[in-house]
Design a protein around this motif. Structure first.
Motif, PDB file in Angstrom:
ATOM      1  N   ALA A 149      -8.490  17.884  13.843  1.00 34.29           N
ATOM      2  CA  ALA A 149      -9.222  18.416  14.992  1.00 34.29           C
ATOM      3  C   ALA A 149     -10.168  19.486  14.434  1.00 34.29           C
ATOM      4  N   PHE A 150     -11.039  19.077  13.527  1.00 35.12           N
ATOM      5  CA  PHE A 150     -11.958  19.994  12.861  1.00 35.12           C
ATOM      6  C   PHE A 150     -12.890  20.638  13.879  1.00 35.12           C
ATOM      7  N   THR A 151     -13.085  21.942  13.767  1.00 39.54           N
ATOM      8  CA  THR A 151     -14.030  22.613  14.657  1.00 39.54           C
ATOM      9  C   THR A 151     -15.448  22.132  14.369  1.00 39.54           C
ATOM     10  N   ALA A 152     -16.305  22.230  15.361  1.00 41.63           N
ATOM     11  CA  ALA A 152     -17.688  21.794  15.194  1.00 41.63           C
ATOM     12  C   ALA A 152     -18.400  22.622  14.129  1.00 41.63           C
ATOM     13  N   VAL A 153     -18.130  23.927  14.092  1.00 39.76           N
ATOM     14  CA  VAL A 153     -18.842  24.785  13.152  1.00 39.76           C
ATOM     15  C   VAL A 153     -18.438  24.483  11.708  1.00 39.76           C
ATOM     16  N   THR A 154     -17.157  24.242  11.452  1.00 41.06           N
ATOM     17  CA  THR A 154     -16.747  23.909  10.086  1.00 41.06           C
ATOM     18  C   THR A 154     -17.003  22.444   9.781  1.00 41.06           C
ATOM     19  N   GLY A 155     -16.850  21.588  10.782  1.00 46.42           N
ATOM     20  CA  GLY A 155     -17.052  20.160  10.554  1.00 46.42           C
ATOM     21  C   GLY A 155     -18.473  19.818  10.189  1.00 46.42           C
ATOM     22  N   SER A 156     -19.433  20.443  10.851  1.00 44.71           N
ATOM     23  CA  SER A 156     -20.838  20.139  10.571  1.00 44.71           C
ATOM     24  C   SER A 156     -21.209  20.482   9.138  1.00 44.71           C
ATOM     25  N   ALA A 157     -20.550  21.492   8.566  1.00 45.13           N
ATOM     26  CA  ALA A 157     -20.863  21.922   7.210  1.00 45.13           C
ATOM     27  C   ALA A 157     -20.027  21.222   6.144  1.00 45.13           C
ATOM     28  N   HIS A 158     -18.755  20.954   6.442  1.00 41.76           N
ATOM     29  CA  HIS A 158     -17.823  20.622   5.356  1.00 41.76           C
ATOM     30  C   HIS A 158     -17.066  19.308   5.507  1.00 41.76           C
ATOM     31  N   TRP A 159     -16.964  18.744   6.687  1.00 35.49           N
ATOM     32  CA  TRP A 159     -16.092  17.591   6.926  1.00 35.49           C
ATOM     33  C   TRP A 159     -16.420  16.414   6.006  1.00 35.49           C
ATOM     34  N   GLU A 160     -17.642  15.919   6.075  1.00 36.61           N
ATOM     35  CA  GLU A 160     -17.998  14.751   5.267  1.00 36.61           C
ATOM     36  C   GLU A 160     -17.921  15.014   3.767  1.00 36.61           C
ATOM     37  N   PRO A 161     -18.496  16.110   3.253  1.00 34.68           N
ATOM     38  CA  PRO A 161     -18.410  16.314   1.798  1.00 34.68           C
ATOM     39  C   PRO A 161     -16.983  16.463   1.283  1.00 34.68           C
ATOM     40  N   LEU A 162     -16.117  17.099   2.058  1.00 37.02           N
ATOM     41  CA  LEU A 162     -14.728  17.227   1.623  1.00 37.02           C
ATOM     42  C   LEU A 162     -14.028  15.863   1.614  1.00 37.02           C
ATOM     43  N   LEU A 163     -14.229  15.068   2.647  1.00 36.10           N
ATOM     44  CA  LEU A 163     -13.610  13.750   2.687  1.00 36.10           C
ATOM     45  C   LEU A 163     -14.092  12.875   1.534  1.00 36.10           C
TER      46      LEU A 163
ATOM     47  N   TRP B  83       0.825  -1.201   0.000  1.00 37.78           N
ATOM     48  CA  TRP B  83       0.000   0.000   0.000  1.00 37.78           C
ATOM     49  C   TRP B  83       0.863   1.256   0.000  1.00 37.78           C
ATOM     50  N   ARG B  84       0.375   2.293  -0.694  1.00 35.64           N
ATOM     51  CA  ARG B  84       0.983   3.620  -0.629  1.00 35.64           C
ATOM     52  C   ARG B  84      -0.024   4.564   0.023  1.00 35.64           C
ATOM     53  N   ILE B  85       0.453   5.342   0.990  1.00 37.80           N
ATOM     54  CA  ILE B  85      -0.432   6.165   1.809  1.00 37.80           C
ATOM     55  C   ILE B  85       0.041   7.608   1.763  1.00 37.80           C
ATOM     56  N   GLY B  86      -0.855   8.515   1.392  1.00 38.48           N
ATOM     57  CA  GLY B  86      -0.564   9.939   1.381  1.00 38.48           C
ATOM     58  C   GLY B  86      -1.010  10.586   2.681  1.00 38.48           C
ATOM     59  N   LEU B  87      -0.120  11.347   3.305  1.00 42.58           N
ATOM     60  CA  LEU B  87      -0.407  11.944   4.607  1.00 42.58           C
ATOM     61  C   LEU B  87      -0.933  13.367   4.468  1.00 42.58           C
ATOM     62  N   SER B  88      -1.862  13.740   5.347  1.00 40.84           N
ATOM     63  CA  SER B  88      -2.363  15.115   5.396  1.00 40.84           C
ATOM     64  C   SER B  88      -2.924  15.382   6.775  1.00 40.84           C
ATOM     65  N   ILE B  89      -3.087  16.667   7.081  1.00 42.63           N
ATOM     66  CA  ILE B  89      -3.508  17.087   8.421  1.00 42.63           C
ATOM     67  C   ILE B  89      -4.623  18.125   8.318  1.00 42.63           C
ATOM     68  N   CYS B  90      -5.773  17.795   8.842  1.00 43.33           N
ATOM     69  CA  CYS B  90      -6.878  18.722   9.102  1.00 43.33           C
ATOM     70  C   CYS B  90      -7.154  19.688   7.940  1.00 43.33           C
ATOM     71  N   TYR B  91      -6.731  20.952   8.078  1.00 42.14           N
ATOM     72  CA  TYR B  91      -7.042  22.013   7.111  1.00 42.14           C
ATOM     73  C   TYR B  91      -6.521  21.706   5.710  1.00 42.14           C
ATOM     74  N   ASP B  92      -5.524  20.831   5.597  1.00 45.72           N
ATOM     75  CA  ASP B  92      -5.067  20.374   4.285  1.00 45.72           C
ATOM     76  C   ASP B  92      -6.222  19.867   3.440  1.00 45.72           C
ATOM     77  N   LEU B  93      -7.259  19.369   4.094  1.00 44.62           N
ATOM     78  CA  LEU B  93      -8.378  18.738   3.409  1.00 44.62           C
ATOM     79  C   LEU B  93      -9.045  19.655   2.392  1.00 44.62           C
ATOM     80  N   ARG B  94      -8.918  20.969   2.591  1.00 46.92           N
ATOM     81  CA  ARG B  94      -9.560  21.943   1.704  1.00 46.92           C
ATOM     82  C   ARG B  94      -8.734  22.254   0.460  1.00 46.92           C
TER      83      ARG B  94
END
Length: 265
Positions: free
Chosen positions: A177-191, A145-156
């Motif tokens: 460590a996504f904030t609740a306010v940004t996570g509720s709106a964007h976490w799942e769709p970005l992932l 397996w090859r795995i690409g690393l990223s951290i939190c805000y990188d997701l955008r």
């Protein structure tokens, strides 16, 4: 390969956090995970700028890195070590993600490239005031397996993940460590978007709940397949989730719709 995503509610007490991490890593090993992923700030979350400076370690003599290495070797399980604070240059710090193989060998350390500066609905964050940004993408090899690393805000920033896909990664890992306010709106769709556009599995491990500095994090750790479907998730609370990943599934999706070969730019 069976993988585990670990969700935490970390605080200021490093020893207490590491004890909880050890317990959940042991649980992941009991579930026969070959790879476990911790969230951002797993060993220290919250506190003042001085607290963060005091928590920062030298990479070459980091007790936390040594601790994770020992855990990987103990369980015979590869670990992507969320993030910890390491000392940088000119008084700044690094927000760094170490990766270990199943023998405890340190494979690589990725420094967060995109720093979280936000002022929205009364919440303000200035990660760039303390942290120096990383300058390169990092890929680690584990077994086949090859795995690409990223951290939190990188997701955008999808260009980082396209670099990983161009390097033939099969898994994209985001520790957060996504904030609740940004996570509720964007976490799942970005992932899900990162999984779909790059035809990769995504392992997302997150902080959850209220922390010592008053920050509320979103949680919702999840593992997503290369078609963009959520295989397993954990909305709130600490815990371990696992999923079985298949290289054949990555190849099947990429063959059926060769998006990466169709790029024109």
């Amino acid at each position: 390969m069976r993988v585990a995503s670990i969700q935490l509610n970390s605080g200021r007490d490093v020893d207490q956090n590491l004890n909880r991490v050890d317990h959940l890593l042991a649980e992941a090993a009991q579930l026969r995970a070959e790879l476990a992923v911790l969230p951002e700030n797993f060993a220290f979350m919250g506190g003042s700028e001085d607290d963060k400076r005091n928590a920062a370690e030298e990479q070459d003599n980091s007790p936390i890195i040594k601790h994770l290495s020992a855990q990987a070797k103990k369980h015979g399980m590869a670990i992507i070590g969320g993030t910890l604070l390491l000392k940088g240059e000119k008084g700044r710090l690094r927000n760094s993600s170490p990766a270990f193989d199943q023998d405890g060998r340190l494979l690589a350390v990725y420094d967060k490239i995109h720093l979280f500066d936000m002022d929205y609905q009364g919440e303000a964050y200035r990660e760039s005031a303390l942290i120096e940004p990383g300058s390169r993408s990092v890929v680690v090899d584990f077994d086949k397996w090859r795995i690409g690393l990223s951290i939190c805000y990188d997701l955008r920033f999808p260009e980082l993940y396209r670099l990983h896909a161009s390097a033939d990664c099969h898994i994209l890992c985001n520790v957060a460590a996504f904030t609740a306010v940004t996570g509720s709106a964007h976490w799942e769709p970005l992932l899900r978007a990162r999984a779909i556009e790059n035809q990769c599995y995504v392992i997302a491990s997150a902080q959850t709940g209220l922390h010592a500095d008053g920050r509320q994090t979103w949680g919702h750790s999840m593992i997503i397949d290369p078609w963009g479907q959520i295989m397993v998730s954990l909305s709130e609370g600490e815990g371990v989730i696992t999923a079985d990943l298949s290289l054949e599934e990555v190849h099947r999706v990429r063959k059926s719709m060769p998006v990466l070969q169709h790029r024109r730019l």
